[in-house]
Each structure stands twice: as structure tokens, then as C-alpha cells.
Design a protein around this motif. Structure first.
Motif, PDB file in Angstrom:
ATOM      1  N   UNK A 114      -6.538  -0.329  -1.417  1.00 29.46           N
ATOM      2  CA  UNK A 114      -6.356   1.053  -1.584  1.00 29.46           C
ATOM      3  C   UNK A 114      -5.492   1.443  -0.359  1.00 29.46           C
ATOM      4  N   UNK A 115      -6.096   0.804   0.952  1.00 30.21           N
ATOM      5  CA  UNK A 115      -5.592   1.001   2.184  1.00 30.21           C
ATOM      6  C   UNK A 115      -3.995   0.845   2.180  1.00 30.21           C
ATOM      7  N   UNK A 116      -3.655  -0.246   1.488  1.00 26.19           N
ATOM      8  CA  UNK A 116      -2.012  -1.055   1.490  1.00 26.19           C
ATOM      9  C   UNK A 116      -1.378   0.066   0.663  1.00 26.19           C
ATOM     10  N   UNK A 117      -2.025   0.577  -0.317  1.00 27.67           N
ATOM     11  CA  UNK A 117      -1.025   1.624  -1.144  1.00 27.67           C
ATOM     12  C   UNK A 117      -1.046   2.851  -0.491  1.00 27.67           C
ATOM     13  N   UNK A 118      -2.059   3.323   0.240  1.00 22.20           N
ATOM     14  CA  UNK A 118      -1.935   4.418   0.945  1.00 22.20           C
ATOM     15  C   UNK A 118      -0.736   4.470   2.030  1.00 22.20           C
ATOM     16  N   UNK A 119      -0.827   3.204   2.630  1.00 20.45           N
ATOM     17  CA  UNK A 119       0.065   3.106   3.744  1.00 20.45           C
ATOM     18  C   UNK A 119       1.408   3.149   3.100  1.00 20.45           C
ATOM     19  N   UNK A 120       1.730   2.444   1.993  1.00 22.67           N
ATOM     20  CA  UNK A 120       3.082   2.249   1.354  1.00 22.67           C
ATOM     21  C   UNK A 120       3.560   3.400   1.055  1.00 22.67           C
ATOM     22  N   UNK A 121       2.486   4.400   0.489  1.00 25.69           N
ATOM     23  CA  UNK A 121       2.834   5.641  -0.162  1.00 25.69           C
ATOM     24  C   UNK A 121       3.373   6.423   1.166  1.00 25.69           C
ATOM     25  N   UNK A 122       2.925   6.408   2.327  1.00 23.46           N
ATOM     26  CA  UNK A 122       3.254   7.380   3.325  1.00 23.46           C
ATOM     27  C   UNK A 122       4.627   6.863   3.980  1.00 23.46           C
ATOM     28  N   UNK A 123       4.689   5.400   3.848  1.00 24.35           N
ATOM     29  CA  UNK A 123       5.826   4.946   4.466  1.00 24.35           C
ATOM     30  C   UNK A 123       7.333   5.629   3.559  1.00 24.35           C
ATOM     31  N   UNK A 124       7.084   5.812   2.323  1.00 17.87           N
ATOM     32  CA  UNK A 124       7.916   6.259   1.681  1.00 17.87           C
ATOM     33  C   UNK A 124       8.156   7.718   1.466  1.00 17.87           C
ATOM     34  N   UNK A 125       6.930   8.267   1.672  1.00 19.10           N
ATOM     35  CA  UNK A 125       6.802   9.941   1.600  1.00 19.10           C
ATOM     36  C   UNK A 125       7.237  10.645   2.644  1.00 19.10           C
TER      37      UNK A 125
END
Ligand SMILES: Nc1ncnc2c1ncn2[C@@H]1O[C@H](COP(=O)(O)OP(=O)(O)OP(=O)(O)O)[C@@H](O)[C@H]1O
Length: 652
Positions: A114-125
Motif C-alpha cells: 500500500x505504501x509503495x502504491x501511495x508513494x508511486x501515486x504521489x510521484x506522478x500526481x
């Protein structure tokens, strides 16, 4: 211990308050929290699935979906299609996260996914969010330059991120961006009040974005805001903070009747009136010199009346009055309850000298006792010296300026406080420099047209910071400044009618009013003096204080301290009763007062009182010396004329 129910109620209130705050924060930051919220929801749903039980075919579906997303990402990479590759990679991460969560439930691997997905999402967002806000702002600036109204382009197109949690917040943010071309950093602490609402705005960095500059353009902001009501602005606690008040209605529109004295001790503050929030305005008069300023007819005398009523009602305080209006029209009605009233320049000067002598006496007494501060009730009464028309006093008695300056500097700690009112504060009024003003710990500004009045009362730049006295539209409305109140909030003083004043003065009339000691100083001839002293007001028949006078029953020494010991009180009264002729020790013994049947027992307290200057020799009766009480206010001993400024001895 508070009852159980009240603890529960308070806990529930606290929780609701905290929840409300959290929701408001989320609403304001919805763009920023969206990816984290989405990721947390997905993980939560997958855990729910785990609890429900995941069958083999369902595992197959998860696996297939993850594989398909992976294939999409690979295809995107192969054909160098950035959007496809990004969408595929994101979907793969999301599906993998959901699969891990559904398979393992709440667990460390699931949390990591979950943390990896959140981090990835912020990196793009985040880069996308910043870019899009910048573009929209540029669009708005262009639109403003081209004269296109915000509505013409659609509010949401123009102002994403400028939509607050409430209608008022949104209006404020958009009004600010239209004026500054930069959005505010934040609008915090929006609260609804009796008068409308109040908000604290954190202003952005920029060329013309200081609170000072925004306050100067208040009319423009009010127009941009477009909400009904009166906008008031003030500088906030921090340099980049602006406080906006929107007065939709005026809770101070009608006069507020004086409710009567609030306390009998000056160790508690005076209650001067009510502020726009409906809170009482407390003025800690003891140890705090007070300056009252404002244009004529705006209620200075009204404010002073409320404070004098407080002083005369306090058992541990005395009021001394200087009124430079001809005939003492303002303070005259307080004559009976005040310790002294000076109504001409020479008497004013004499009274100030008396106050100075008292400062020295108190200072010496404290030094003798090894104490640092005068405590009313313990050492003697506090003195509150009220001066009406300070500027007029200084104009007619220039020497008074220095004396007042000295008193402002040293009198506080011996329990002597100055309360000065003036129509036209100027450097001259403060003794030739504005340093004198620094000594006023409490400042009360009433309505005034010029911005200079605001600056002279509250300090340089005060008008620009929002201390705008020209916006006070009714007599008795004021702004108060002290150490704890650094934000200008409209308030209105209680209104004391003439009957209230007369009844209060009558109620707290001083017992010894008719004795020699209570007489007001006889001035040296002065050309400025009004030859006809004002007539004494007739006692009222009723009013808030009631018709029956409440006289001060406790006998006191000349410094105002109570004569606690009854036997001493009897001896003191016997000397007082003898009047100016005095009484000898033998005659006192002959009175057969309890415990004073011998010369030696009389000599003890008599000697003490003589050393303190409370009792003096009255001349010989036959071969024996007679004694009498010294006047309470030794003003008659200061025969200097007003113009004789050289003779005013000021310590230091
Ligand atoms: N607190 C108040 N509430 C309602 N009305 C007030 C209040 N204070 C003053 N007023 C009204 O304003 C009038 C003028 O007040 P006041 O005499 O206190 O003003 P001032 O500033 O002392 O004037 P001046 O400089 O001439 O002495 C009063 O007669 C009264 O009608």
C-alpha cells in the motif's frame, strides 16, 4: 470533582470539535490528500475481501488482472508510448496491492504494498498538480488583464484550489487572488460570531502582499468580496497574517446601560463595556497607566465615568480627579466620592505635586518594609488619578508635563495609576517625545477622523495595521490595546446616565467629606482660574445605587489604610474629634478610653502616628503640648504657583 455527565459531555464536545477540525482540514486539502485516500480505501477494501474469504477463482481473477496490467505496461514500453506505459505500471501496482491485501489481509506485506502504491501515486500526481495550478493561475491573470470576468470563464475553471470549505472562505480566497494575482497561502480559523464572521488569512509572498498593503486597499477587497456587510481588516499575529472581520450586523448599535459596579476591590479589573463578540472588556487598571484618546463627542468622558465609578466603588482604592474643562463639568459630579478634585490649572498642579509626594512617601515606606510593590488592602489604598483634557492641562501648565512623565515612570509600583484622556494626543502631550506614550500600558481609542490620532494613541503604523479609529461610527465605541489584546476588536463602553453618575457618587460619598482634611486645595491666585467654583450636585433620590448613601464605615488613617484595632480607632477618633485646636496627652488619658488610662499607653501609638506624619503638634494648652490629626491631603502645604515650575522637585 465535576459530575460524571459533565465529563462525558465535555469529552463528546471535544471529540466533535476535533472531528470537525479534521474534516475541515481534509475539505480544504482535498486535492492534496486524494491519492493517499484512494490508496488507503483500496487497501481497506482488499482487507474486507480477505475477511470475507478469497476463493481460488477469485485469486485467478486478481492474477489475470495483474498480468494484463503488466502486459499493458510492457507494451507501452516496447512501443515507447509513455501514457500507456505509465497507465500500465500504475494499474499493475494497484492490482498487485489489492491482490496482496485480499490474500494476506492486514499484514506487513500488505502495508508495504500500500505504501509503495501511495508513494508511486504521489510521484506522478504532484508534478501534475503543480503544473495544472500554475496553468490555471496564468489563465486567470490573463483573463483579468483581458477584462474577462471570472464568471465568464467559469469559477471552477479559474479557481481550483481556491474553493474553500465554506462560501465565505471561497469568496475571501477568490477576492484576494483577484486583487493580488496570487492565491492566499491559507485561510485558517474561520469562525462565525455575533456580528458575522472572522477569518485569519496567511498571505502569500510577493511584492504587494503584506497585511499593511492589503489593509490600505480594503475598499478594493470589499468590492471583490461582494458580500453584504462591513469589512474590517487588521494585521494578524504573524507578519504575513491578515485578520478579516465581516460585520454583517452591528451588535453594538444600541447604547449598553451600565450594569453597576462589578467589584469592590481594585485587584480585580474594571469592566468597561462589551466587545463585538459579546465579551466583557476588562481593563486591569491597577499598575497600568491608561491613555484614552479620541475626537470630541465620541465618549471619552463616558469611558472615564465608568472607570471612576469602578475606582470609587473599590474599598481599597481612591479616585483623584483633574478636570480641565471650565467648571469641572465632567468630573464635578464625582466630587463627593473622590479623594480630591482639581478644577483649575493651579489646583491641578498642586494635586500632581501631592501625588508625587505620596509616591515618595510610599516608596520610602516600601523600602522600610523591604517590599517591592504596593499591595492595595495591605499597604493602603491604590490611587487612581484621572486627568480629563490632558492636552489642555499641558498647554496651560507646561510644568505639569514633566511631573506627569515622572509619575508615569515610577508611580505604578507604589499603587498609583494615571488615567489620562485627551482629544488631541500629540508629542507635546507626552512630554515632548513619544516616549511618554510608552508608559501607558493600556490604550483606549475612541472615534477620530484622522489616522494620526490612531498612530499617536496606539503607536507608529497602528493605522496601517488596522487600528482605524475613523471606522468607529458611534459614540462610546472604542478599540482597546494592551499587552494581551493586540488585535483591534470593536467594543462599546457602558453608558452611564447623569443619574447613574450622581447616584453612584452619592452612594460612595466619602465619610469625612465635610472635614477640613477633605477640603480641596486653596490655590494661589492664578489668572487662569475660574473665580466661581462649580456648585455641588444635589444628591439624587434614587438610581442604580439606591437613595440611601452607603458611607465608608471603617475608620482609616490618612494613607487610607484601615484602623483594624478598635482601641486604636477610639484613640484616633478622639484626636480627630478635637479638631484643629488639638488635645493633650493628659486630656486623652482623662477620656478613660479602654487600655489608654495611662500616659505611657497613649504615648506609644501617638509617637508612631507622629513619626508617620499623621498627627502633628497643635500648640501648647497651658504647659502641655496638644496634638491634632494632620490633613489627609497635605495639598495646602504646597503653596507654589503654577508658573513656578522650577520649584517642582522631581526625583532623579
Ligand atoms: N458609551 C456610550 N454609549 C452611548 N452613547 C454614548 C456613550 N458615550 C457617549 N455617548 C454619547 O456621546 C455624547 C458625548 O459623549 P462624551 O461627552 O463622553 O464625549 P467626549 O468625547 O468626552 O466629548 P468632549 O471631548 O466634548 O468631552 C454623550 O452625550 C452621549 O450622548
Amino acid at each position: 470533582m465535576p459530575p460524571h455527565d459533565s465529563i462525558l459531555a465535555r469529552a463528546a464536545l471535544g471529540t466533535a470539535h476535533a472531528l470537525g477540525k479534521a474534516c475541515r482540514w481534509c475539505a480544504r486539502r482535498r486535492f492534496e490528500v486524494a491519492p493517499a485516500a484512494a490508496s488507503a480505501s483500496l487497501t481497506g477494501l482488499s482487507w474486507l475481501h480477505h475477511v470475507d474469504g478469497v476463493s481460488l477463482p477469485e485469486h485467478g481473477v486478481y492474477g489475470l488482472a495483474t498480468l494484463a496490467a503488466g502486459a499493458l505496461a510492457a507494451g507501452g514500453l516496447k512501443h515507447k508510448h509513455k501514457a500507456l506505459a505509465t497507465a500500465g505500471a500504475g494499474s499493475t501496482a494497484v492490482m498487485a496491492d489489492a491482490w496482496v491485501g485480499a490474500a494476506l489481509g492486514p499484514s506487513v506485506p500488505s502495508l508495504i504494498a500500500s505504501a509503495l502504491v501511495t508513494g508511486g501515486a504521489y510521484a506522478a500526481y504532484v508534478p501534475w498538480l503543480v503544473r495544472s495550478r500554475r496553468d490555471q493561475l496564468a489563465l486567470q491573470v490573463k483573463a483579468a488583464k483581458a477584462g474577462v470576468a471570472a464568471e465568464g470563464l467559469g469559477t471552477n475553471t479559474l479557481a481550483p484550489g481556491l474553493t474553500g470549505a465554506t462560501r465565505e472562505e471561497t469568496a475571501l480566497m477568490q477576492a484576494l487572488v483577484a486583487m493580488l494575482s496570487v492565491p492566499a497561502v491559507d485561510v485558517t480559523a474561520l469562525e462565525y460570531t455575533r456580528f458575522g464572521w472572522r477569518a485569519v488569512i496567511v498571505l502569500p509572498p510577493g511584492r504587494d502582499t503584506s497585511p499593511h498593503k492589503v489593509i490600505a486597499r480594503r475598499d478594493q477587497l470589499a468590492t471583490n468580496l461582494g458580500l453584504p456587510g462591513k469589512l474590517r481588516l487588521a494585521k494578524g499575529e504573524h507578519d504575513n497574517e491578515l485578520v478579516a472581520y465581516l460585520y454583517e450586523s452591528d451588535p453594538l448599535a444600541s447604547p449598553i446601560p451600565w450594569p453597576g459596579p462589578s467589584t469592590r476591590t481594585c485587584t480585580e479589573p474594571a469592566v468597561l463595556g462589551v466587545d463585538a463578540y459579546g465579551q466583557p472588556v476588562l481593563i486591569p487598571l491597577l499598575y497600568n497607566h491608561t491613555l484614552i484618546g479620541g475626537a470630541t463627542d465620541n465618549g471619552k468622558s463616558g469611558v472615564q465615568s465608568v472607570l471612576i465609578a469602578y475606582a470609587v466603588a473599590c474599598e481599597d482604592a481612591e479616585a483623584l480627579l483633574i478636570d480641565m474643562k471650565p467648571g469641572a463639568v465632567e468630573f464635578g459630579p464625582w466630587r463627593r466620592s473622590a479623594l480630591a478634585l482639581a478644577d483649575t490649572p493651579s489646583r491641578a498642579m498642586q494635586l500632581l505635586k501631592t501625588v508625587w509626594a505620596e509616591v515618595e512617601r510610599r516608596g520610602a515606606l516600601l523600602a522600610e518594609l523591604g517590599e517591592k510593590k504596593w499591595i492595595p488592602g495591605k499597604h493602603g489604598p491604590a490611587w487612581f488619578v484621572f486627568i480629563d483634557e490632558l492636552a489642555e492641562l499641558i498647554r496651560r501648565v507646561p510644568a505639569a508635563a514633566k511631573l506627569i512623565e515622572s509619575l508615569l515612570q515610577v508611580a505604578r509600583f507604589v499603587g498609583i495609576t494615571l488615567v489620562c484622556a485627551t482629544q488631541s494626543p500629540s508629542n507635546r502631550v507626552f512630554g515632548g517625545s513619544t516616549d511618554g506614550r510608552q508608559q501607558y500600558q493600556v490604550r483606549i481609542g475612541l472615534g477620530a477622523k484622522e489616522s494620526t490620532t490612531s498612530n499617536l494613541i496606539f503607536g507608529p503604523g497602528a493605522y496601517g495595521d488596522g487600528w482605524c479609529l475613523d471606522e468607529l461610527d458611534l459614540a462610546g465605541k472604542f478599540l482597546r490595546w494592551d499587552r494581551e489584546h493586540q488585535e483591534p476588536v470593536d467594543a462599546r463602553a457602558y453608558w452611564m446616565t447623569e443619574d447613574d453618575v450622581a447616584a453612584t457618587s452619592h452612594r460612595y460619598a466619602r465619610e469625612e467629606e465635610s472635614t477640613e482634611a477633605r477640603e480641596h486645595p486653596e490655590p494661589s491666585p492664578d489668572p487662569d482660574d475660574d473665580p466661581t467654583p462649580p456648585s455641588r450636585p444635589t444628591p439624587p433620590s434614587g438610581g442604580p445605587g439606591g437613595g440611601r448613601p452607603l458611607l465608608r464605615a471603617v475608620p482609616t488613617f490618612p494613607d487610607g489604610s484601615e484602623i483594624a484595632d478598635e482601641r486604636h480607632a477610639a484613640l484616633w477618633q478622639a484626636i480627630e474629634k478635637a479638631g484643629p485646636r488639638g488635645i493633650t496627652v493628659d486630656d486623652l488619658v482623662a477620656l478613660d478610653l479602654p487600655q489608654f488610662a495611662a500616659r505611657s499607653s497613649v504615648n506609644g501609638p501617638l509617637g508612631q502616628w507622629r513619626r508617620k506624619g499623621w498627627v502633628e503638634e497643635a500648640g501648647k494648652h497651658g504647659r502641655a503640648m496638644a496634638f491634632r490629626t494632620a490633613p489627609r491631603l497635605p495639598v495646602a502645604k504646597v503653596p507654589t504657583a503654577v508658573e513656578d515650575s522650577e520649584s517642582v522637585t522631581i526625583g532623579g
